[in-house]
Design a protein around this motif. Structure first.
Motif, PDB file in Angstrom:
ATOM      1  N   UNK A 201       0.808  -1.303   0.202  1.00  0.00           N
ATOM      2  CA  UNK A 201      -0.068  -0.023   0.000  1.00  0.00           C
ATOM      3  C   UNK A 201       0.833   1.228  -0.008  1.00  0.00           C
ATOM      4  N   UNK A 202       2.056   1.141   0.470  1.00  0.00           N
ATOM      5  CA  UNK A 202       3.085   2.248   0.250  1.00  0.00           C
ATOM      6  C   UNK A 202       3.935   2.506  -0.988  1.00  0.00           C
ATOM      7  N   UNK A 203       3.487   1.649  -1.986  1.00  0.00           N
ATOM      8  CA  UNK A 203       4.222   1.672  -3.247  1.00  0.00           C
ATOM      9  C   UNK A 203       3.959   3.124  -3.779  1.00  0.00           C
ATOM     10  N   UNK A 204       5.076   3.564  -4.358  1.00  0.00           N
ATOM     11  CA  UNK A 204       5.254   4.990  -4.781  1.00  0.00           C
ATOM     12  C   UNK A 204       3.931   5.263  -5.887  1.00  0.00           C
ATOM     13  N   UNK A 205       3.592   4.459  -6.679  1.00  0.00           N
ATOM     14  CA  UNK A 205       2.736   4.611  -7.614  1.00  0.00           C
ATOM     15  C   UNK A 205       1.220   4.495  -6.817  1.00  0.00           C
ATOM     16  N   UNK A 206       1.153   3.699  -6.088  1.00  0.00           N
ATOM     17  CA  UNK A 206      -0.379   4.054  -5.228  1.00  0.00           C
ATOM     18  C   UNK A 206      -0.436   5.182  -4.519  1.00  0.00           C
ATOM     19  N   UNK A 207       0.664   5.714  -4.005  1.00  0.00           N
ATOM     20  CA  UNK A 207       0.690   6.853  -3.361  1.00  0.00           C
ATOM     21  C   UNK A 207       0.556   8.320  -4.282  1.00  0.00           C
ATOM     22  N   UNK A 208       1.310   8.120  -5.253  1.00  0.00           N
ATOM     23  CA  UNK A 208       1.447   9.298  -6.128  1.00  0.00           C
ATOM     24  C   UNK A 208       0.110   9.414  -7.095  1.00  0.00           C
ATOM     25  N   UNK A 209      -0.089   8.148  -7.777  1.00  0.00           N
ATOM     26  CA  UNK A 209      -1.093   8.111  -8.522  1.00  0.00           C
ATOM     27  C   UNK A 209      -2.463   8.690  -8.683  1.00  0.00           C
ATOM     28  N   UNK A 210      -3.107   8.505  -7.454  1.00  0.00           N
ATOM     29  CA  UNK A 210      -4.587   9.144  -7.194  1.00  0.00           C
ATOM     30  C   UNK A 210      -4.312  10.822  -7.316  1.00  0.00           C
ATOM     31  N   UNK A 211      -3.375  11.185  -6.878  1.00  0.00           N
ATOM     32  CA  UNK A 211      -3.431  12.894  -6.615  1.00  0.00           C
ATOM     33  C   UNK A 211      -2.979  13.329  -8.166  1.00  0.00           C
ATOM     34  N   UNK A 212      -2.436  12.577  -9.149  1.00  0.00           N
ATOM     35  CA  UNK A 212      -2.221  12.815 -10.488  1.00  0.00           C
ATOM     36  C   UNK A 212      -3.341  13.016 -11.094  1.00  0.00           C
ATOM     37  N   UNK A 213      -4.057  11.710 -10.596  1.00  0.00           N
ATOM     38  CA  UNK A 213      -5.575  11.638 -11.435  1.00  0.00           C
ATOM     39  C   UNK A 213      -6.354  12.656 -10.957  1.00  0.00           C
ATOM     40  N   UNK A 214      -6.535  13.129  -9.649  1.00  0.00           N
ATOM     41  CA  UNK A 214      -7.317  14.095  -9.204  1.00  0.00           C
ATOM     42  C   UNK A 214      -7.060  15.437  -9.885  1.00  0.00           C
ATOM     43  N   UNK A 215      -5.749  15.683 -10.264  1.00  0.00           N
ATOM     44  CA  UNK A 215      -5.374  16.993 -10.583  1.00  0.00           C
ATOM     45  C   UNK A 215      -5.840  16.757 -11.958  1.00  0.00           C
ATOM     46  N   UNK A 216      -5.794  15.857 -13.069  1.00  0.00           N
ATOM     47  CA  UNK A 216      -6.148  15.578 -14.398  1.00  0.00           C
ATOM     48  C   UNK A 216      -7.647  15.623 -14.189  1.00  0.00           C
ATOM     49  N   UNK A 217      -8.298  15.180 -13.370  1.00  0.00           N
ATOM     50  CA  UNK A 217      -9.733  15.356 -13.170  1.00  0.00           C
ATOM     51  C   UNK A 217     -10.336  16.704 -13.111  1.00  0.00           C
ATOM     52  N   UNK A 218      -9.785  17.275 -12.229  1.00  0.00           N
ATOM     53  CA  UNK A 218     -10.170  18.737 -12.001  1.00  0.00           C
ATOM     54  C   UNK A 218      -9.862  19.673 -13.285  1.00  0.00           C
ATOM     55  N   UNK A 219      -8.714  19.340 -13.932  1.00  0.00           N
ATOM     56  CA  UNK A 219      -8.538  20.231 -15.171  1.00  0.00           C
ATOM     57  C   UNK A 219      -9.517  19.909 -16.083  1.00  0.00           C
ATOM     58  N   UNK A 220      -9.855  18.601 -16.335  1.00  0.00           N
ATOM     59  CA  UNK A 220     -10.823  18.109 -17.350  1.00  0.00           C
ATOM     60  C   UNK A 220     -12.238  18.667 -16.738  1.00  0.00           C
ATOM     61  N   UNK A 221     -12.507  18.670 -15.655  1.00  0.00           N
ATOM     62  CA  UNK A 221     -13.720  19.214 -15.094  1.00  0.00           C
ATOM     63  C   UNK A 221     -13.787  20.746 -15.418  1.00  0.00           C
ATOM     64  N   UNK A 222     -12.685  21.560 -15.278  1.00  0.00           N
ATOM     65  CA  UNK A 222     -12.598  22.900 -15.593  1.00  0.00           C
ATOM     66  C   UNK A 222     -12.936  23.246 -17.056  1.00  0.00           C
ATOM     67  N   UNK A 223     -12.185  22.374 -17.985  1.00  0.00           N
ATOM     68  CA  UNK A 223     -12.362  22.562 -19.228  1.00  0.00           C
ATOM     69  C   UNK A 223     -13.891  22.401 -19.646  1.00  0.00           C
ATOM     70  N   UNK A 224     -14.482  21.376 -19.260  1.00  0.00           N
ATOM     71  CA  UNK A 224     -15.736  20.866 -19.576  1.00  0.00           C
ATOM     72  C   UNK A 224     -16.834  21.932 -19.233  1.00  0.00           C
ATOM     73  N   UNK A 225     -16.589  22.637 -17.864  1.00  0.00           N
ATOM     74  CA  UNK A 225     -17.327  23.485 -17.579  1.00  0.00           C
ATOM     75  C   UNK A 225     -17.263  24.788 -18.141  1.00  0.00           C
ATOM     76  N   UNK A 226     -16.034  25.206 -18.730  1.00  0.00           N
ATOM     77  CA  UNK A 226     -15.811  26.402 -19.391  1.00  0.00           C
ATOM     78  C   UNK A 226     -16.475  26.113 -21.018  1.00  0.00           C
ATOM     79  N   UNK A 227     -16.319  25.075 -21.237  1.00  0.00           N
ATOM     80  CA  UNK A 227     -16.638  24.952 -22.919  1.00  0.00           C
ATOM     81  C   UNK A 227     -18.009  24.250 -23.108  1.00  0.00           C
ATOM     82  N   UNK A 228     -18.641  23.963 -22.126  1.00  0.00           N
ATOM     83  CA  UNK A 228     -20.022  23.197 -22.309  1.00  0.00           C
ATOM     84  C   UNK A 228     -20.927  23.844 -23.045  1.00  0.00           C
TER      85      UNK A 228
END
Length: 147
Positions: free
Chosen positions: A34-61
């Motif tokens: 559970x302390x593997x680097x990918x499992x620690x960092x991966x979700x944070x990277x995905x949440x950042x991408x999620x927020x970026x795509x959310x902002x794009x979808x809200x602006x361009x919807x």
């Protein structure tokens, strides 16, 4: 471009849930993986991408769905926040197995509610005053079926 970002957004959601399930199983087993680097960092990277795509979808919807202006978009944003808090509860805050399972159920519930809300096309055009109880109105039949 809108459809590409929309599908990327949906894919990111699926991958975050996959990461959560892997982390949850490893946490329940008490594994050191559970302390593997990918499992620690991966979700944070995905949440950042999620927020970026959310902002794009809200602006361009195409439907002018903006959080805090339209109840549907605000409810989607609120559902995401509760989804992330449920994940945090299940993986970090809960110290016993029963509470972790409560966090798992809560995470699945908020993911399902937010996804169901995404397909509720008749609610997308309503204003915030009509859409303030969207989660309650959508969740009542689901909770009735579960209980």
């Amino acid at each position: 471009m809108y459809m590409i970002v929309k599908h990327a957004h949906l894919t990111i959601i699926a991958i975050t849930f996959l990461f959560f399930m892997i982390n949850f199983v490893l946490t329940m087993k008490g594994s050191d993986k559970v302390n593997h680097k990918l499992l620690k960092v991966g979700p944070h990277v995905l949440y950042t991408l999620f927020i970026c795509t959310f902002i794009y979808l809200v602006v361009v919807n195409p439907l002018n769905l903006y959080p805090f202006v339209n109840g549907w978009a605000s409810s989607k944003l609120g559902g995401f926040v509760l989804y992330v808090l449920s994940i945090t509860f299940a993986l970090k805050w809960a110290k016993s197995t029963p509470w972790r399972i409560v966090g798992l159920i809560s995470t699945i519930f908020w993911l399902a509610m937010t996804a169901r809300l995404g397909f509720a096309d008749h609610l997308k055009s309503k204003g915030i005053e009509e859409g303030a109880n969207i989660f309650y109105n959508l969740g009542k039949p689901m909770l009735t079926a579960i209980c």
